[in-house]
Write a protein that holds these residues in place. Sequence first.
Motif, PDB file in Angstrom:
ATOM      1  N   GLY A   1       0.922  -1.035  -0.173  1.00 16.63           N
ATOM      2  CA  GLY A   1      -0.025   0.096   0.414  1.00 16.63           C
ATOM      3  C   GLY A   1       0.966   0.896   0.038  1.00 16.63           C
ATOM      4  O   GLY A   1       0.592   2.503  -0.309  1.00 16.63           O
ATOM      5  N   TRP A   2       2.208   1.687   0.344  1.00 17.01           N
ATOM      6  CA  TRP A   2       3.146   1.992   0.208  1.00 17.01           C
ATOM      7  C   TRP A   2       2.857   2.552  -0.920  1.00 17.01           C
ATOM      8  O   TRP A   2       3.128   4.108  -1.272  1.00 17.01           O
ATOM      9  N   ALA A   3       3.482   1.906  -1.443  1.00 15.00           N
ATOM     10  CA  ALA A   3       3.764   2.364  -3.302  1.00 15.00           C
ATOM     11  C   ALA A   3       2.306   2.995  -3.958  1.00 15.00           C
ATOM     12  O   ALA A   3       2.219   3.971  -4.249  1.00 15.00           O
ATOM     13  N   LYS A   4       1.208   2.264  -3.269  1.00 15.74           N
ATOM     14  CA  LYS A   4      -0.069   2.755  -4.302  1.00 15.74           C
ATOM     15  C   LYS A   4       0.125   4.568  -3.897  1.00 15.74           C
ATOM     16  O   LYS A   4       0.017   5.060  -4.394  1.00 15.74           O
ATOM     17  N   ASN A   5       0.121   4.622  -2.391  1.00 10.86           N
ATOM     18  CA  ASN A   5       0.206   5.534  -1.756  1.00 10.86           C
ATOM     19  C   ASN A   5       0.846   6.516  -2.191  1.00 10.86           C
ATOM     20  O   ASN A   5       1.387   7.976  -2.049  1.00 10.86           O
ATOM     21  N   ASN A   6       2.895   6.729  -2.757  1.00 16.03           N
ATOM     22  CA  ASN A   6       3.823   7.447  -2.471  1.00 16.03           C
ATOM     23  C   ASN A   6       4.079   7.695  -3.821  1.00 16.03           C
ATOM     24  O   ASN A   6       4.998   7.791  -4.453  1.00 16.03           O
ATOM     25  N   SER A   7       3.529   6.624  -4.937  1.00 16.15           N
ATOM     26  CA  SER A   7       4.214   5.893  -6.261  1.00 16.15           C
ATOM     27  C   SER A   7       4.340   7.992  -6.903  1.00 16.15           C
ATOM     28  O   SER A   7       5.266   7.775  -7.680  1.00 16.15           O
ATOM     29  N   ASN A   8       3.158   8.554  -6.847  1.00 14.41           N
ATOM     30  CA  ASN A   8       3.533   9.232  -8.036  1.00 14.41           C
ATOM     31  C   ASN A   8       4.152  10.604  -7.392  1.00 14.41           C
ATOM     32  O   ASN A   8       5.169  11.283  -8.419  1.00 14.41           O
ATOM     33  N   ASN A   9       4.132  10.891  -6.150  1.00 15.70           N
ATOM     34  CA  ASN A   9       4.987  11.348  -4.882  1.00 15.70           C
ATOM     35  C   ASN A   9       6.611  11.209  -5.568  1.00 15.70           C
ATOM     36  O   ASN A   9       7.724  12.373  -5.690  1.00 15.70           O
ATOM     37  N   LEU A  10       6.938   9.919  -5.484  1.00 19.29           N
ATOM     38  CA  LEU A  10       7.927  10.159  -5.920  1.00 19.29           C
ATOM     39  C   LEU A  10       8.825   9.718  -7.300  1.00 19.29           C
ATOM     40  O   LEU A  10       9.960  10.010  -8.231  1.00 19.29           O
TER      41      LEU A  10
END
Length: 68
Positions: free
Chosen positions: A33-42
Amino acid sequence: MLTDVLFVLIVIACLAVVGVLGLGLGGFGKGSGWAKNNSNNLMRYRILTQAIAVGLIVLYVVVKRNGG
């Protein structure tokens, strides 16, 4: 002297790009779930660090061409 400092900054910027890209790929590979939440910011951070790295490379070439 200026070209040495620019070269070091270029290396640091390129390592930052690789680090942000590695974080994004690692999170994506994990599928958490971390990737879903932070992929756009990364992705935004990767684009920003890439722009900085390319800008420093262009500046380095201009300085070297002008005899610096």
